[in-house]
Design an enzyme around this catalytic site. Structure first.
Site, PDB file in Angstrom:
ATOM      1  N   ASP A   1       1.503  51.306  31.315  1.00  0.00           N
ATOM      2  CA  ASP A   1       0.998  52.773  31.056  1.00  0.00           C
ATOM      3  C   ASP A   1       0.795  53.364  30.174  1.00  0.00           C
ATOM      4  O   ASP A   1       1.778  53.394  29.563  1.00  0.00           O
ATOM      5  CB  ASP A   1       1.671  53.668  32.751  1.00  0.00           C
ATOM      6  CG  ASP A   1       1.439  52.857  34.111  1.00  0.00           C
ATOM      7  OD1 ASP A   1       0.691  51.572  34.069  1.00  0.00           O
ATOM      8  OD2 ASP A   1       1.817  53.531  35.205  1.00  0.00           O
TER       9      ASP A   1
ATOM     10  N   ASP B   1     -13.525  73.478  44.560  1.00  0.00           N
ATOM     11  CA  ASP B   1     -14.603  73.370  43.700  1.00  0.00           C
ATOM     12  C   ASP B   1     -14.997  72.186  43.177  1.00  0.00           C
ATOM     13  O   ASP B   1     -14.945  71.553  42.106  1.00  0.00           O
ATOM     14  CB  ASP B   1     -13.565  73.399  42.624  1.00  0.00           C
ATOM     15  CG  ASP B   1     -14.885  73.807  40.763  1.00  0.00           C
ATOM     16  OD1 ASP B   1     -15.867  74.214  41.040  1.00  0.00           O
ATOM     17  OD2 ASP B   1     -13.711  74.328  39.843  1.00  0.00           O
TER      18      ASP B   1
ATOM     19  N   HIS C   1      -3.621  55.742  39.370  1.00  0.00           N
ATOM     20  CA  HIS C   1      -4.595  56.572  38.480  1.00  0.00           C
ATOM     21  C   HIS C   1      -6.139  56.910  37.809  1.00  0.00           C
ATOM     22  O   HIS C   1      -6.818  58.044  37.238  1.00  0.00           O
ATOM     23  CB  HIS C   1      -3.419  57.455  37.607  1.00  0.00           C
ATOM     24  CG  HIS C   1      -2.637  58.058  37.539  1.00  0.00           C
ATOM     25  ND1 HIS C   1      -1.975  59.250  37.561  1.00  0.00           N
ATOM     26  CD2 HIS C   1      -1.522  57.112  38.577  1.00  0.00           C
ATOM     27  CE1 HIS C   1      -1.229  59.687  38.577  1.00  0.00           C
ATOM     28  NE2 HIS C   1      -0.601  58.990  38.722  1.00  0.00           N
TER      29      HIS C   1
ATOM     30  N   HIS D   1      -0.895  56.348  30.411  1.00  0.00           N
ATOM     31  CA  HIS D   1      -1.038  57.777  30.854  1.00  0.00           C
ATOM     32  C   HIS D   1      -1.507  59.462  29.980  1.00  0.00           C
ATOM     33  O   HIS D   1      -0.659  60.497  30.025  1.00  0.00           O
ATOM     34  CB  HIS D   1       0.836  58.280  31.343  1.00  0.00           C
ATOM     35  CG  HIS D   1       0.216  58.052  32.463  1.00  0.00           C
ATOM     36  ND1 HIS D   1      -0.712  58.621  33.630  1.00  0.00           N
ATOM     37  CD2 HIS D   1       1.465  56.971  33.571  1.00  0.00           C
ATOM     38  CE1 HIS D   1      -0.077  57.450  34.546  1.00  0.00           C
ATOM     39  NE2 HIS D   1       0.696  56.759  34.973  1.00  0.00           N
TER      40      HIS D   1
END
Length: 744
Positions: free
Chosen positions: A179, A663, A241, A181
């Site tokens: 990861d 939104d 993710h 991130h």
């Protein structure tokens, strides 16, 4: 002479004895000191990890609620139908015909004043290297080049298999990174320390490139650029993710819109399409399996290798519906759902249990072999209903708008293609429950010490798999070991399951500066893992171990106090249960039990007690005073009354996620009509009697600049006003509202 020599030997012996005793004393003191530091470090680590996983549970629960609404709410008008379509789907993907014309980026002009990096295709190694240097100097890539790079990346990704095959025969070694991130410094440090990608230096990046960090889009651009330059030597796996629904909560959506205010919506829409084409795993020499999360007792690599991965747009929700259900039937079924069965989220004035998450299905519910039938007119295979949910139904016209891959649907003003056989279309465009389950398990699961396989209730998704599950998979497919990521580790890596599972995490200082190292692993022809650790932040080298631990501990305790404050009302109620005599005092052991029963973080509260509680000599706590001190610490930074601030602290992440879901065009604003329809949806779902006029009055009252739109700050203000009016009204009008001073 003899006597003098004997005396000298005697003194030397005495001095040596004293030195040995001093050394033993120093060693004992040092070991005790290091043990205390290690204990503090582990407690701090537990705090950060528990809070992180608690946030993931909130994400799943929040999505469960919206999924429930999507399944049971029947739009009463075309406007509501269009609104739901935009609200619950991730926008629309560019059609292949549009992509072929390259209209998404060719229409974007680059001004002459632009001084950032420029790209031309096909990319060369110098282009990718220049991109790394430009990002190191904090330059921003123009939106045209971003879109062009994403277009080329997708063209390459669609040609790749679900499981990439890599061999050590053609390179010196293979480097596997975990990861990142959004932490660009770590990526640059890896390239600096290990070397840039080349035909002799193969890289595999194991997912979770984005979210949480501030440079996610830059990391994606660098990774995609090198992938295009070295398509056979540079490989990317998908992480949990790389999912637009997860990005709404953890920052990537917000980052893109802040950096690309004009073309951000187009970039996000294209990224959503690119993410679903990322490969699911990599196999090195047919012996080492690299995937993001883990495996389960039902993981089938053959099924994973042949399923249509682009159908899995989001692992947060499996959408396998029958379009043939009639609108009359769905209305009838919707009315059969009693109010008690309806899940109510914690961000509204009621609280009931949510339906079980689709991420937490039992293994029996997911044991259906085979892929979707492609026979025209065939229906989707029958499946068990999720616990707590009624029969699935959806408006046929709304469903036609959503019969595209995954969670997306046709936007407003866009007509969905009509097909001769709706059942066949659903089968072709949606994954089966088994396919979806397989992908969820490899992206979300974690290893455990115990034998067996069980639901991952800590994260809210995937499973925990034991050493027996690992051994079973390795034997079945003749593998040596697994490499996975997904979990932050203090040293950047960790072996488990008799060194058959290796976790690699490449984002150093993930929770706080000094909290953890980053690491990557290198594999040569012998497939012996060689671990390299690092700290990308130079500040960590100037701190002693004690300073580093103290700094991280302070940050963790601050986050924990905010968590405690956010649940002040619930804690007060729990403390009163232990205070049978209404003395206002409870024992410290009761305090620890009460806190755990409310927060469910699994922390060693008795060890953390000295940092959180100033106890009296008789080991009792005046709990109302303690809760008041928590409130003062937060109120010193915020000018809001305590009860309302508590609600905002508890719900801010959830409210921001809701705002971004509504939104859907990522404009940063919600129209007054969207605000009205959202509250109408919630109120009708919970049988709350609130008129359109009241909702519109509220919307207008919080539209401070009167521009006809609501931004995130105004949206949070709306929540505050509702909570305030609720607390000031009759308690009977506000179910489950808790008065912090009740019982005084």
């Amino acid at each position: 002479m003899g006597s003098g020599s004997s005396t000298q030997h005697h003194f030397a012996f005495q001095n040596a004895e004293k030195a040995f005793k001093a050394a033993a004393l120093i060693q004992r003191w040092y070991r005790r000191y290091m043990a205390r530091l290690e204990m503090r470090r582990r407690c701090t680590w537990s705090i950060f990890q528990s809070i992180e996983y608690s946030g993931q549970q909130d994400q799943v629960k929040l999505h469960d609620f919206f999924s429930y609404l999507m399944d049971h709410f029947t739009p009463s008008s075309h406007n509501e139908r269009d609104f739901l379509n935009r609200m619950f789907t991730g926008g629309t993907f560019p059609q292949d015909s549009e992509t072929e014309k390259c209209s998404d980026y060719e229409s974007v002009e680059v001004p002459d004043s632009y001084a950032g990096p420029r790209l031309s295709f096909p990319l060369l190694p110098d282009h990718a290297t220049a991109l790394v240097e430009a990002f190191r100097l904090k330059q921003q890539l123009h939106a045209r080049y971003v879109l062009n790079l994403l277009y080329e990346a997708k063209k390459h990704l669609v040609q790749l298999p679900n499981i990439n095959r890599v061999s050590t025969c053609y390179s010196e070694e293979i480097t596997v990174c975990g990861d990142l991130h959004g932490q660009l410094d770590d990526l640059i440090f890896i390239f600096y320390k290990n070397g840039l990608p080349s035909p002799e230096r193969v890289y595999v990046f194991n997912g979770d490139f984005v979210d949480r960090g501030k440079d996610s889009i830059e990391i994606l651009m660098v990774l995609f650029a090198f992938m295009l330059v070295y398509p056979k030597e540079f490989h990317l796996n998908r992480g949990n993710h790389e999912d637009h629904m997860v990005n709404l909560r953890y920052g990537f959506t917000k980052e893109v819109m802040n950096k690309y205010k004009i073309h951000g919506k187009k970039i996000l829409r294209t990224l959503q399409d690119v993410f679903r084409w990322l490969p699911l795993a990599t196999l090195v020499d047919e012996k080492v399996l690299i995937l993001h999360g883990g495996v389960s007792d039902t993981t089938d690599l053959e099924l994973l290798d042949k399923l249509d991965r682009h159908k899995i747009v989001s692992t947060m929700r499996c959408k396998t519906r029958k379009e043939s259900e009639k609108q009359a039937e769905e209305k009838e079924k919707a009315t059969q759902t009693s109010p008690a069965e309806r899940p109510v989220p914690w961000f509204l004035p009621q609280s009931r249990s949510l339906p079980s998450s689709p991420l937490r299905l039992s293994s029996d519910e997911a044991r259906r072999a085979g892929r979707s039938s492609s026979i025209p007119g065939s229906a989707a295979p029958a499946r068990a209903e999720l616990p707590g949910q009624g029969p699935r139904s959806v408006d046929p016209e709304l469903q036609r708008c959503r019969l595209q891959a995954g969670l997306r649907g046709a936007g407003a003003g866009e007509s969905a293609p009509l097909v001769a056989s709706s059942g066949a279309a659903a089968e072709l465009l949606e994954p089966t429950q088994e396919e979806w389950r397989q992908v969820v398990d490899i992206l979300w699961s974690d290893p455990m010490v115990q034998e067996g396989c069980k639901a991952n209730t800590v994260r809210g998704g995937g499973c925990y798999f034991g050493p027996d599950v690992t051994e079973q998979l390795l034997q079945k497919y003749n593998l040596q070991f697994l490499i996975r990521s997904h979990e932050c580790k203090p040293e950047g890596y960790e072996f488990c399951h008799s060194r058959k599972v290796l976790t690699i995490f490449s984002a150093s200082n993930y929770y706080e500066v000094g909290s953890n190292r980053g690491a990557y692993v290198k594999l040569g022809p012998a497939l012996t893992p060689h671990i390299v650790q690092y700290q990308a932040n130079k500040a960590t080298y100037t701190l002693t171990m004690r300073q580093r631990i103290s700094r991280v501990e302070e940050s963790a305790l601050r986050a924990l106090r905010e968590k405690l404050f956010a649940h002040s009302s619930e804690l007060l109620g729990e403390f009163k249960k232990y205070d049978a005599g209404k003395t206002g005092l409870i024992t410290l052991s009761d305090w620890a039990a009460a806190v755990e029963s409310v927060l469910h973080l699994g922390l060693p509260w008795r060890m953390l007690r000295p940092q959180l509680v100033n106890s009296s000599a008789d080991n009792t706590l005046e709990y109302k005073s303690w809760l008041g001190d928590l409130a003062k610490a937060q109120l010193s930074r915020e000018n809001i009354q305590s009860s309302l601030l508590e609600k905002l602290y508890r719900n801010r992440s959830n409210l921001e996620t809701i705002f971004r879901i509504i939104d859907s065009d990522h404009s940063g604003f919600i129209s007054l009509d969207e605000f009205r329809q959202t509250w109408k949806l919630f109120s009708s779902h919970m049988n709350i009697d609130i008129t359109d006029d009241c909702i519109c009055d509220l919307a207008r009252s919080i539209d401070f600049n009167k521009d006809g739109h609501i931004d995130i700050n105004e949206f949070l203000e709306a929540f505050r006003l509702v909570e305030q009016s609720c607390s000031e009204g009759d308690a009977s009008d506000c179910p489950h509202a808790t008065d912090a001073n009740a019982g005084d």
